[in-house]
Design a protein around this motif. Structure first.
Motif, PDB file in Angstrom:
ATOM      1  N   SER A  29      50.170 124.835  42.315  1.00 48.16           N
ATOM      2  CA  SER A  29      50.395 123.628  43.108  1.00 48.16           C
ATOM      3  C   SER A  29      49.660 122.450  42.490  1.00 48.16           C
ATOM      4  CB  SER A  29      49.907 123.839  44.541  1.00 48.16           C
ATOM      5  OG  SER A  29      50.606 124.904  45.146  1.00 48.16           O
TER       6      SER A  29
ATOM      7  N   GLN B 142      54.414 122.885  49.509  1.00 48.71           N
ATOM      8  CA  GLN B 142      54.405 124.280  49.931  1.00 48.71           C
ATOM      9  C   GLN B 142      54.728 124.439  51.417  1.00 48.71           C
ATOM     10  OE1 GLN B 142      51.035 125.920  47.990  1.00 48.71           O
ATOM     11  NE2 GLN B 142      51.578 128.048  48.396  1.00 48.71           N
TER      12      GLN B 142
ATOM     13  N   ASP C 249      57.760 123.682  45.115  1.00 48.75           N
ATOM     14  CA  ASP C 249      56.618 124.581  45.334  1.00 48.75           C
ATOM     15  C   ASP C 249      56.988 125.626  46.381  1.00 48.75           C
ATOM     16  OD1 ASP C 249      54.152 125.702  45.307  1.00 48.75           O
ATOM     17  OD2 ASP C 249      53.039 123.827  45.616  1.00 48.75           O
TER      18      ASP C 249
HETATM   19 MG   LIG Z   1      50.171 126.596  45.888  1.00 47.08          MG
END
Ligand SMILES: [Mg+2]
Ligand SMILES: Nc1ncnc2c1ncn2[C@@H]1O[C@H](COP(=O)(O)OP(=O)(O)OP(=O)(O)O)[C@@H](O)[C@H]1O
Ligand SMILES: Nc1ncnc2c1ncn2[C@@H]1O[C@H](COP(=O)(O)OP(=O)(O)OP(=O)(O)O)[C@@H](O)[C@H]1O
Ligand SMILES: [Mg+2]
Lengths: 251, 502, 502, 251
Positions: free
Chosen positions: A41, A82, A159
């Motif tokens: 990330s 995410q 992500d």
């Molecule tokens: Mg991550």
């Protein structure tokens, strides 16, 4: 299209990305895999300029990222974080169409584009009038995806975009997205924990470990020519869907 | 985002414009005349006379009583806050137009005033000059009629107000002019009349129309050398009245030469010593003199309520509008700028720190009396909750969401507008509600500096310990607050998305 | 959660306890005497005399001047807010102990008072009774010394205050008692002396120690039938002084029988007509009479500042403490109870709606003057931001997080304590800051009802248009606000987890 | 141990759970699978009493859920919500140990228990002093899991608890958790989109579709004896990890 050159990122108490260089080839899909906390990330955030590297440079479309150009570059990039990052005060529709409103699209054009996108992500268009808090996890993830795709960006940073989807929708979306990415020549950086998905999407896989690149190669090379046992362990560990059918522990 | 936010500045700007153009007393500026008056009985009576005369001619006129001193009324007239007020030629020459050194003839004033757009009636009659006075019987017994006659009686006891004793153009110069040999002593002005009455003093200084002259049967000594400047009462008015309210000027001019000094003394005595309502004293005089039938009923409760409400609404509306226009941007800057932020918050805290009472008192020297300082003070007061809640509202937003907004490539302005302010809206609206409540409450203090509103009956009620009057201000202030709050709640419900409502 | 929250009620309770027990004027209650006085010159002078005498004996004493009327001082004495004050026997008999119908002998009072824990000195000397008076020369010329002597002169013009005209024990009954045939007319009391002086009136009603008696050389007619009740001045004191401050009572008793009526007249005149500072008049008298050298310098600026600060801190601390103790629970209830919630918010809005000025004025009838009504009003004022921000803070919490807390099986109390309040803490602290600022500002109004604090110099300064005095209250109020705010910020920084700070 | 009897749950604009009955067998693991929006999370919320059914009853340990007993029952149940639900004002440690503080455990006991749990979920104990916002997605998920396991509850309701984990940690955790569940006889309801994971954990699988139960059976029965083609489609659709190694589209 995206180049990281000697990039390093450190947080208060630890190094998230150790000095590394990475070329994201244009019009191909690069998949980032690696253990939790290995810096996937963080790499995406560096690429879209949400955080600036402590050392090294990030270059997008040949331009080093700077305050002056980051805004414009982002319009050509789609990003799904995410947890989705949907705005609680906007309905699904307004979340997805946010940038269209910003650029002053006509309502007809917005509607048409939203229709294409709901088809693509297989979301019931009625859902769009609900707030994020009224959607299920998978529904939210698909709205995030719509928002990232809205402006038809050249670059997509995703992500774990399909993490909360059920297998059927996920498989369909995998097919559709890969087709689109290839046909339209998108440059995609994709983070996933699903090795099957990684192999399916990835022209090129980057396996991260502790903020460094352990190996970057197409899937067959990772399997047949691993740089370390860690690579093999990481790739082999995932349970196949019907693995345990004959499991002797089963009553 | 297609729900227009009430934070839309266009919204606030509209409110402020509407209120800035709202006329004083909630009436229509163009067709209604506003007469002002200074802070003492005689001037208030003259103000009422003008007002009643105009009203008798069916010219809508209101009287803003007891506004302040000469300077303030003059400024108000020039700015157009009032349309006319009673003034004295001496004040005009020696104070208002002092730097022009105009010869003491009315026509030379006229020219000077006309340049500024101000007109002047001919004198109303009496000359309210400084003068010396003594008991009439005493004067008769000594055969004294003029100041000069005092020379023959050097043993008379002279008592003058301290101001008159000290001033260069007071006693020392008077003494020289008339070549008097007396020694005078300073006495408290209130006690001077008493001293005269009890025989402890023989001669005192006074104003030629003082109520006490009749009451104590005093003789005003003639000023044969014209030592004291003339203070003839006139009406000053805005020259644009000529076209704006035809007939107004000629109506005011009907008072010219109508009120000799002794008449004014009687009227002053009636208002000041008998405590008769000034408006009624003036109405009775006007009716008798011009054969009219003006009634000077004190306003009914409803009229008063309407007037207080109009004033209060203007105070509150203007100051809240400005506070929103200023406060939200300040809160945004405070939240966005690392070093400027704390400074802004602190400065606003410090401003708030000044008690309302003191803030109002401090506003008066630079800004005068009335609505401007009141609104300024109220704006400063309403700023705090707005700025602070805007600040906390923006600061409390979740970082991942802000990151998402950035990642979309939204420029700072659009991000603020489409994402941050809407998400902070509940917090900001909370601050607005507090500001509304603070503001409506604090606006009652506006009455202290002549800005009117619900504070007027409250102040009077507190002074007179009259609960009825206090309630006359308190209850509508309460109702107004409730209305404003439910308006805000309504807006909140209408404009905030369902998911953000409580 | 191991960081104790400042929202911990134990914290607030401590503050409130500390302040409730903090004595008036910020001094040590046990060893310092507080002398009270009523709202008129003579009583204030007596108060100062007592104070100076005590101080000359090195007994620490402060004087709370002009506290209010008899009722209020009596209550304050009984409650222990003050330790002594000058009272009149007539008032004691006819008002304070009226329902006990005590024979008019000092000893019978003593017993009644002792039951309540109150002691009484012997009379200080003069009898400040109601009386009739006329010009001394006039009385001499008619040979009038007593009220009865009026009978021989039925043509005398009598002018009495309206109160005396109307009261059952006033003129009608006096007329019967002395069998007088005169008709009297009502006059304004202020004008009565003037009327006497100018010869328009011959006999008026007055108090036996009025300053004007000396000034106008009046004769007080003897009340041979003892029609008027005796109003001898005494000091009332708390009997616990005997043990608490040894020597205090005997010091006060040194004044017994020391001030005859004419002395009091002179002293009153000096304070009232010559406008000499009351404290100085009293000090000079005490020094002369007892051969002391008390100096009655007005307080230095620092002493005043200390006193204002102590009073202001008590007002602010108490009211804020109570507002927190009340407000946070109210905010919680408002957020939790579906139907009670809006009611609470509205009621608090309506209370706030009452302008500070009016709220204070309305507090006085039920609660008297002083600190209690001031604190009550301030609590009501500080409630709004605290309750509202607690409410919004709790309402704005994210539903999934609340669901997580529920799923853990946390009981409602623990959930509130460990999860909801900490997450709402920033919002609540924001409200607290607003409350602090509002409170410190509003507390300046406390001076209006005798609660002291920074409002005292501000009020005086506004009345006298003295900027220096205004600043003497405004600047420390500002500093206090800043200190309070940085204290809160410090707490915020110390107690909120890093991730929730801005 | 948990019984849903004729339970139905409707939201404003739709039915999330159609009238259904379900027995969650004690000391076994029941896995809920099904398309996004089919009502899996809603069922978990019903079981722990966060929402009350519009019709029917929920019985836990033989007691119908009511306001009176829900609190106490929850202490014997651990719940991990889909997004973790960590409290932002508490560190990872305080989040995990929240109920221990509530019950007044000694610091030593808390530390000991936290050590066991970090070992179990393979989290570096240093991470515990970070706030949720400073943790990676996978780290957050493991802290949530620790919080749910803290009181060693008999019943565990886990809503995609491993979704954000990398394959290695995930595989390890799967092994460890299954061992624990079996050895200690936990009653587990587990939601996952990963068919491999479902088969690995599930003594018993419940396939939901549109708020109704399509089929409930052990994995072999679902494969060999499907109730409808939907069941087969759903189970077969997921890509196996190395599926596409020989993919002819690959350059
Ligand atoms: Mg991550
Ligand atoms: N804001 C932050 N402050 C401090 N440390 C951080 C912050 N954000 C990330 N980290 C740390 O940096 C490291 C890398 O985080 P990152 O989110 O990039 O991991 P990841 O590879 O995306 O993990 P996952 O698969 O669990 O999402 C982690 O150890 C994390 O704890
Ligand atoms: N608070 C709510 N208000 C309105 N509708 C809701 C609410 N919560 C859930 N729903 C709807 O109920 C349906 C079932 O939701 P649920 O969260 O149980 O699905 P799920 O099976 O957990 O899906 P996912 O796999 O995507 O998490 C969805 O269509 C969702 O939109
Ligand atoms: Mg779900």
């Amino acid at each position: 299209m995206i180049t990281l050159d000697g990039v390093r990122k450190e947080y208060e108490n630890e190094v998230a990305v150790r000095t590394l260089s990475l070329q994201v080839p244009p019009q191909q899909t690069t998949v980032l895999i690696g253990p939790s906390g290995s810096g996937k990330s963080t790499l995406l955030r560096l690429m879209i300029g949400l955080i600036t590297p402590d050392a090294g440079t990030v270059t997008v479309n040949g331009q080093p990222l700077s305050d002056a150009n980051v805004q414009a570059l982002r319009h050509r990039m789609g990003y799904v974080i995410q947890e989705g990052g949907l705005f609680p005060h906007l309905t699904g529709r307004d979340n997805a169409a946010l940038m269209a409103h910003h650029f002053g699209w006509s309502q007809a054009r917005i509607d048409a584009r939203l229709n294409e996108l709901t088809d693509l992500v297989q979301l019931n268009p009625d859902r769009l009038s609900q707030s994020p808090s009224e959607l299920s996890g998978g529904q939210r993830q698909r709205v995030s995806l719509m928002r990232a795709l809205l402006l038809d960006p050249d670059v997509l940073l995703l992500d774990e975009p399909l993490g909360a989807l059920d297998p059927m929708v996920r498989a369909d979306l995998q097919d559709d997205l890969r087709t689109i990415f290839r046909r339209l020549g998108k440059t995609v950086v994709f983070v996933t924990h699903d090795i099957g998905e990684a192999g399916f999407f990835g022209d090129h896989l980057v396996l991260l470990r502790d903020g460094a690149i352990e190996q970057q190669d197409p899937m067959p090379a990772l399997v047949h020519d691993p740089a370390s046992t860690f690579v093999t362990d990481f790739i082999d560990v995932q349970r196949a869907p019907l693995d345990h059918l004959g499991d002797e522990n089963r009553e | 985002m297609n729900t227009p936010s009430i934070l839309d500045p266009r919204f606030s700007i509209l409110i402020v414009l509407a209120l800035l153009t709202a006329p004083a007393q909630g009436q229509d500026k163009d067709s209604t005349l506003t007469i002002g008056s200074k802070k003492f009985t005689e001037n208030v009576l003259l103000g009422w006379m003008g007002t009643h005369l105009l009203q008798a001619q069916s010219i809508p006129a209101t009287h803003r009583e007891e506004l302040g001193g000469s300077r303030f009324l003059w400024e108000a007239l020039v700015r157009g806050d009032i349309d006319a007020y009673p003034e004295y030629t001496g004040t005009l020459r020696l104070e208002i137009l002092a730097d022009r050194s105009i010869p003491p003839h009315p026509d030379s004033f006229r020219a000077a005033l006309a340049e500024i757009g101000v007109g002047m009636t001919a004198p109303i009659g009496f000359n309210n000059t400084y003068a010396l006075g003594m008991r009439a019987d005493h004067a008769d017994s000594l055969d004294i009629e003029t100041i000069r006659d005092l020379r023959a009686h050097p043993d008379l006891r002279l008592g003058f107000s301290n101001e008159f004793m000290d001033r260069a153009d007071g006693w020392p110069s008077l003494k020289r002019t008339y070549n008097l040999s007396h020694t005078a002593r300073g006495v408290d002005h209130d006690l001077a009349y008493r001293g005269l009455a009890t025989g402890q003093l023989d001669v005192i200084d006074l104003y030629a129309t003082d109520a006490e002259i009749k009451r104590y049967d005093l003789r005003v000594l003639r000023d044969t050398k014209q030592y004291f400047p003339t203070y003839k009462a006139v009406f000053l008015y805005r020259r644009d009245l000529q076209t704006r309210v035809p007939g107004a000027i000629s109506t005011l001019r009907r008072l010219e030469d109508r009120i000799p000094a002794d008449t004014m003394q009687v009227l002053n005595a009636r208002a000041k010593i008998d405590q008769t309502d000034g408006s009624q004293v003036a109405a009775r005089f006007v009716n008798r003199t011009f054969g009219l039938a003006t009634t000077a009923d004190p306003d009914t409760r409803w009229e008063r309520l309407r007037r207080y409400t109009a004033d209060h609404l203007v105070l509150v509306g203007l100051s809240l509008g400005l506070a929103i226009l200023l406060g939200i941007p300040l809160g945004i800057v405070a939240a966005k700028r690392r070093f400027l932020g704390p400074t802004i918050l602190t400065v606003i805290g410090v401003i708030y720190t000044i008690p309302a009472l003191a803030l109002l008192a401090m506003m008066v020297p630079p800004l005068g009396l009335g609505r401007v300082p009141a609104v300024t003070a109220l704006v400063l007061y309403s700023l705090l909750p707005i700025v602070w809640t805007t600040y906390t509202g923006l600061k409390d937003l979740s970082p991942p969401l802000l990151e998402s907004a950035d990642a979309l490539g939204l420029p700072a302005g659009a991000k603020l507008w489409r994402i941050e302010l809407p998400m902070a809206a509940r917090s900001i609206l909370g601050g607005l509600k507090i500001a509304v409540v603070i503001n409506i409450g604090a606006a009652t203090l506006g009455a202290l500096i002549g800005a009117g509103g619900y504070g007027q009956p409250i102040l009077t009620g507190i002074r007179r310990a009259n609960l009825g009057l206090i309630l006359e201000g308190t209850v509508p202030a309460g109702v107004l607050t409730l209305l404003a709050l439910s308006l805000l709640e309504g807006l909140e419900r209408a404009l905030l998305p369902r998911s953000m409502q409580s």
